[in-house]
Scaffold this motif. Structure first.
Motif, PDB file in Angstrom:
ATOM      1  N   VAL A   1      34.896 -20.741  21.937  1.00 19.06           N
ATOM      2  CA  VAL A   1      35.254 -19.820  23.011  1.00 19.06           C
ATOM      3  C   VAL A   1      36.559 -19.118  22.641  1.00 19.06           C
ATOM      4  CG1 VAL A   1      35.944 -19.627  25.435  1.00 19.06           C
ATOM      5  CG2 VAL A   1      34.107 -21.198  24.780  1.00 19.06           C
ATOM      6  N   LEU A   2      36.536 -17.790  22.608  1.00 17.41           N
ATOM      7  CA  LEU A   2      37.716 -16.997  22.275  1.00 17.41           C
ATOM      8  C   LEU A   2      38.170 -16.211  23.502  1.00 17.41           C
ATOM      9  CD1 LEU A   2      36.508 -15.582  18.838  1.00 17.41           C
ATOM     10  CD2 LEU A   2      38.044 -17.526  19.210  1.00 17.41           C
ATOM     11  N   GLN A   3      39.383 -16.472  23.936  1.00 20.38           N
ATOM     12  CA  GLN A   3      39.972 -15.765  25.073  1.00 20.38           C
ATOM     13  C   GLN A   3      41.326 -15.201  24.655  1.00 20.38           C
ATOM     14  OE1 GLN A   3      37.139 -16.002  28.249  1.00 20.38           O
ATOM     15  NE2 GLN A   3      39.097 -14.920  28.162  1.00 20.38           N
ATOM     16  N   GLY A   4      41.744 -14.144  25.304  1.00 18.80           N
ATOM     17  CA  GLY A   4      43.044 -13.554  25.014  1.00 18.80           C
ATOM     18  C   GLY A   4      43.148 -12.173  25.619  1.00 18.80           C
TER      19      GLY A   4
ATOM     20  N   GLY B   1      42.550  -9.952  19.314  1.00 18.87           N
ATOM     21  CA  GLY B   1      41.770 -10.166  18.096  1.00 18.87           C
ATOM     22  C   GLY B   1      40.525 -11.005  18.256  1.00 18.87           C
ATOM     23  N   LYS B   2      39.941 -10.996  19.434  1.00 23.70           N
ATOM     24  CA  LYS B   2      38.719 -11.786  19.630  1.00 23.70           C
ATOM     25  C   LYS B   2      37.604 -11.270  18.719  1.00 23.70           C
ATOM     26  CE  LYS B   2      39.015 -10.761  23.992  1.00 23.70           C
ATOM     27  NZ  LYS B   2      40.378 -10.202  24.012  1.00 23.70           N
TER      28      LYS B   2
ATOM     29  N   ILE C   1      29.336 -18.481  19.603  1.00 26.47           N
ATOM     30  CA  ILE C   1      30.657 -17.866  19.697  1.00 26.47           C
ATOM     31  C   ILE C   1      30.696 -16.981  20.924  1.00 26.47           C
ATOM     32  CG2 ILE C   1      32.437 -16.509  18.548  1.00 26.47           C
ATOM     33  CD1 ILE C   1      29.522 -17.650  16.477  1.00 26.47           C
ATOM     34  N   PHE C   2      31.633 -17.233  21.818  1.00 30.07           N
ATOM     35  CA  PHE C   2      31.830 -16.409  23.004  1.00 30.07           C
ATOM     36  C   PHE C   2      33.075 -15.535  22.817  1.00 30.07           C
ATOM     37  CE2 PHE C   2      29.653 -19.240  26.467  1.00 30.07           C
ATOM     38  CZ  PHE C   2      28.424 -18.982  25.878  1.00 30.07           C
TER      39      PHE C   2
ATOM     40  N   LEU D   1      44.000 -16.882  22.173  1.00 31.72           N
ATOM     41  CA  LEU D   1      44.695 -16.107  21.153  1.00 31.72           C
ATOM     42  C   LEU D   1      45.947 -15.514  21.802  1.00 31.72           C
ATOM     43  CD1 LEU D   1      41.613 -14.353  19.493  1.00 31.72           C
ATOM     44  CD2 LEU D   1      42.568 -16.639  19.076  1.00 31.72           C
ATOM     45  N   HIS D   2      47.074 -16.111  21.495  1.00 33.64           N
ATOM     46  CA  HIS D   2      48.343 -15.812  22.180  1.00 33.64           C
ATOM     47  C   HIS D   2      49.034 -14.628  21.523  1.00 33.64           C
ATOM     48  CE1 HIS D   2      51.936 -16.249  24.420  1.00 33.64           C
ATOM     49  NE2 HIS D   2      52.633 -16.932  23.522  1.00 33.64           N
ATOM     50  N   LEU D   3      49.029 -13.500  22.215  1.00 34.45           N
ATOM     51  CA  LEU D   3      49.602 -12.252  21.722  1.00 34.45           C
ATOM     52  C   LEU D   3      50.861 -11.905  22.510  1.00 34.45           C
ATOM     53  CD1 LEU D   3      48.811  -9.781  19.800  1.00 34.45           C
ATOM     54  CD2 LEU D   3      47.953  -8.699  21.884  1.00 34.45           C
ATOM     55  N   SER D   4      51.849 -11.319  21.840  1.00 34.36           N
ATOM     56  CA  SER D   4      53.066 -10.910  22.538  1.00 34.36           C
ATOM     57  C   SER D   4      52.894  -9.521  23.141  1.00 34.36           C
ATOM     58  CB  SER D   4      54.265 -10.903  21.579  1.00 34.36           C
ATOM     59  OG  SER D   4      54.117  -9.862  20.613  1.00 34.36           O
TER      60      SER D   4
END
Length: 295
Positions: A84-87, A92-93, A142-143, A191-194
């Motif tokens: 699971v991709l979150q952000g 960049g998912k 993959i989500f 996915l931790h983005l600034s």
């Protein structure tokens, strides 16, 4: 340097801890995203060039393990993996899917990008469309976004009352527990983005015509709600971080590190599953003789 030497060096650099241990968020504890450096590279290779080379090497091992998982399902192995991709926007998912999953055999992968729900999907409970996209035994699912959108956007945009959103956290936990109980390994990556890096990436989309298709006016609208989204993510990861479905915080300002980290997390989980090729249910020697006898 041999592959084994490289692995020893990497283990030494990370203090012997697995990346899962380094990036995993504590289950059920309050989270302050501002205390996590989005440009950090915990346990990672020494720079972009080394990181890309390491990711490519990981890809070879992932491909073998994925094939073994797929092969094992033909003999009744019910296990499967869900990444699971979150952000935030531009974290960049999609890029992670392209660079990480692109290393694998697509026949054993199931990729789903969740957009705004359709009229049909809105007519059902929020988990309905997610259940339809789950991987079957042997698959790597993959989500790109997921069921968490229904406690993120809904909370920030006020699309559901707070009582309903609170119920959804509990529904998500029960849903993920049922997945884990029936053989699904969940790997949930934030996915931790600034804020500053997102601005640079959005400007790049505006400045390069070939990237205009990636831009939407809603990107700017959502950026104006950055603090509310950060809070929504913090609450979701606190409420839905469990022993059977933990969250991993992946610093995403450096794309090479993001790709290496997600690849490594996937590799560590697949190595733990250790899927095996099934043994032949026929007489190999006999069929080999028959084949050799044919002209």
């Amino acid at each position: 340097m041999t592959k084994k030497d490289r692995e020893k060096e990497q283990s030494k650099k990370s203090g012997g801890a697995s990346l899962r241990e380094r990036l995993r968020l504590p289950d059920g504890e309050p989270l302050d995203l501002s205390r996590h450096d989005a440009a950090a590279t915990p346990g990672g290779p020494d720079g972009k060039t080394a990181g890309r080379a390491a990711t490519a090497r990981i890809g070879e091992r992932l491909a073998t393990l994925q094939e073994r998982l797929w092969a094992a399902s033909t003999a009744g192995d019910r296990r499967r993996v869900l990444l699971v991709l979150q952000g935030m926007d531009t974290s960049g998912k999609g890029g992670t899917v392209k660079h990480v999953i692109g290393l694998l055999n697509p026949s054993g992968c199931r990729i789903t990008a969740f957009k705004a729900p359709t009229a049909e999907e809105r007519a059902h409970p929020f988990l309905w469309r997610v259940e339809k996209a789950l991987p079957v035994p042997g698959e790597l699912g993959i989500f790109d976004r997921s069921h968490y959108e229904d406690v993120l956007i809904a909370r920030v945009r006020g699309l559901a009352p707070s009582t309903e959103i609170n119920r959804r956290y509990e529904q998500i936990n029960r849903f993920e527990k049922s997945l884990a109980d029936t053989g699904t390994t969940l790997i949930k990556c934030f996915l931790h983005l600034s804020y500053e890096e997102q601005r640079r990436r959005l400007l790049k989309r505006l400045d390069e015509p070939e990237k205009h298709w990636k831009f939407a006016a809603s990107d700017i609208d959502d950026r104006a709600l950055w603090p509310a989204y950060q809070e929504a993510y913090e609450i979701a990861m606190e409420r839905c971080g469990t022993s059977y479905a933990p969250w991993y915080l992946v610093p995403a300002d450096r794309k090479w590190y993001r790709n290496w980290a997600v690849s490594t997390l996937l590799l560590e989980h697949l190595k733990e599953l250790d899927p095996r090729y099934p043994e032949a249910d026929f007489d190999v020697a006999e069929y080999r003789k028959r084949l050799l006898r044919q002209s």
